[in-house]
Structures are given as C-alpha cells and as structure tokens.
Scaffold this motif. Sequence first.
Motif, PDB file in Angstrom:
ATOM      1  N   HIS A  19       0.835  -1.209   0.000  1.00 33.67           N
ATOM      2  CA  HIS A  19       0.000   0.000   0.000  1.00 33.67           C
ATOM      3  C   HIS A  19       0.869   1.258   0.000  1.00 33.67           C
ATOM      4  N   CYS A  20       1.947   1.247   0.807  1.00 35.03           N
ATOM      5  CA  CYS A  20       2.840   2.406   0.855  1.00 35.03           C
ATOM      6  C   CYS A  20       3.546   2.612  -0.480  1.00 35.03           C
ATOM      7  N   LEU A  21       4.038   1.527  -1.083  1.00 39.11           N
ATOM      8  CA  LEU A  21       4.735   1.647  -2.365  1.00 39.11           C
ATOM      9  C   LEU A  21       3.806   2.185  -3.447  1.00 39.11           C
ATOM     10  N   ARG A  22       2.601   1.650  -3.527  1.00 35.92           N
ATOM     11  CA  ARG A  22       1.658   2.107  -4.551  1.00 35.92           C
ATOM     12  C   ARG A  22       1.298   3.577  -4.330  1.00 35.92           C
ATOM     13  N   TYR A  40       6.749  -7.792 -11.195  1.00 35.36           N
ATOM     14  CA  TYR A  40       7.220  -7.998  -9.828  1.00 35.36           C
ATOM     15  C   TYR A  40       6.810  -6.824  -8.941  1.00 35.36           C
ATOM     16  N   LEU A  41       6.963  -5.589  -9.458  1.00 35.58           N
ATOM     17  CA  LEU A  41       6.555  -4.417  -8.681  1.00 35.58           C
ATOM     18  C   LEU A  41       5.059  -4.460  -8.406  1.00 35.58           C
ATOM     19  N   SER A  42       4.273  -4.847  -9.400  1.00 42.40           N
ATOM     20  CA  SER A  42       2.824  -4.972  -9.203  1.00 42.40           C
ATOM     21  C   SER A  42       2.515  -5.988  -8.112  1.00 42.40           C
ATOM     22  N   ALA A  74      14.738  -2.028  -0.963  1.00 37.79           N
ATOM     23  CA  ALA A  74      15.649  -0.874  -1.037  1.00 37.79           C
ATOM     24  C   ALA A  74      15.711  -0.320  -2.458  1.00 37.79           C
ATOM     25  N   ALA A  75      15.712  -1.186  -3.462  1.00 39.82           N
ATOM     26  CA  ALA A  75      15.769  -0.739  -4.855  1.00 39.82           C
ATOM     27  C   ALA A  75      14.520   0.066  -5.220  1.00 39.82           C
ATOM     28  N   VAL A  76      13.358  -0.419  -4.817  1.00 38.74           N
ATOM     29  CA  VAL A  76      12.116   0.289  -5.134  1.00 38.74           C
ATOM     30  C   VAL A  76      12.033   1.590  -4.330  1.00 38.74           C
ATOM     31  N   LEU A 115      15.216   3.808   2.775  1.00 40.86           N
ATOM     32  CA  LEU A 115      14.685   2.564   3.315  1.00 40.86           C
ATOM     33  C   LEU A 115      14.146   2.800   4.731  1.00 40.86           C
ATOM     34  N   GLY A 116      14.824   3.646   5.494  1.00 40.58           N
ATOM     35  CA  GLY A 116      14.352   3.983   6.839  1.00 40.58           C
ATOM     36  C   GLY A 116      13.014   4.692   6.816  1.00 40.58           C
ATOM     37  N   ASP A 117      12.855   5.658   5.895  1.00 39.69           N
ATOM     38  CA  ASP A 117      11.583   6.380   5.781  1.00 39.69           C
ATOM     39  C   ASP A 117      10.451   5.443   5.375  1.00 39.69           C
ATOM     40  N   LEU A 118      10.738   4.558   4.416  1.00 36.13           N
ATOM     41  CA  LEU A 118       9.721   3.612   3.972  1.00 36.13           C
ATOM     42  C   LEU A 118       9.337   2.662   5.111  1.00 36.13           C
ATOM     43  N   THR A 119      10.337   2.180   5.834  1.00 34.88           N
ATOM     44  CA  THR A 119      10.081   1.272   6.955  1.00 34.88           C
ATOM     45  C   THR A 119       9.234   1.955   8.024  1.00 34.88           C
ATOM     46  N   LEU A 120       9.537   3.216   8.308  1.00 36.53           N
ATOM     47  CA  LEU A 120       8.765   3.960   9.299  1.00 36.53           C
ATOM     48  C   LEU A 120       7.327   4.157   8.827  1.00 36.53           C
ATOM     49  N   ALA A 121       7.135   4.432   7.539  1.00 31.62           N
ATOM     50  CA  ALA A 121       5.779   4.601   7.001  1.00 31.62           C
ATOM     51  C   ALA A 121       4.989   3.301   7.109  1.00 31.62           C
TER      52      ALA A 121
END
Length: 130
Positions: free
Chosen positions: A44-47, A70-72, A87-89, A97-103
Amino acid sequence: MAEITHPLKPAEPADETPHETREPHAPRRPNPSAEPLWRDALGHCLRRLRLERGETLVETSRRAGVSPQYLSEMERGVKEPSSEMIAAVAGALDVTLGDLTLAVATTLLTAPARTAPAGVTCQAAYALAA
C-alpha cells in the motif's frame, strides 16, 4: 506518547472487501478482520508513493531494476520481497529505506487492533523474535 512527524504520511486503511481480480494462487488471509500483514502494508505504501509521483509501474520498475510484474506483485502484497528489492524500489521512489520502513510501521500501528489469543503475552512474542 509523542506524535512522530514524518515526510511520509501513513497509508489509507486497506479495503477489506474481497477482490475478484486476485489470482487464484495468491495467498489469502484466513481472517479478513485480522491486522494487515507486513507485505500488504508495504505494498500500500509503495503504490501510494508511486501514484503520488504520477508514475506508471513501468517507469518506477525500470529505475528500480525490477520487472513491472514484480513491482505490481509487491504492491498487491503477493510477494515477500527481499530487503534488496525493497531498497531498490524505495530508491526509485526517492525515499530512504528507513523512511519507507517507518511509514509501513506507522500504517501497521494505526491498523485496527486485534485481540491476542488467550495465553499469548508480550514475553512470548519477544521469545519468538529472539
């Protein structure tokens, strides 16, 4: 508890209605009222981040070095991606990666609470994590 301010806002709550377009081999959670899985919250966060940038799957996946399929699958919570893929996405979306993990963690913390089965304590959870 102090409020954490962060550049990434928490994701909207997941839609709990079943989707007919889900592949038959895709894993299903036995209890739809249970808290979301990490891979679901991550997806959900990535999308949300990709759509906020106004990008297609192809554009983001090309920069991340992964296939659009794969991303889908990551966004739909079908895949359990490795930390390298995450990390790549994240890099392709210009977030750390830290910001994404926190989200993702914030999304999970704000999800509806689930009652633990009788006899399950925090100590048992810590023992499992060790």
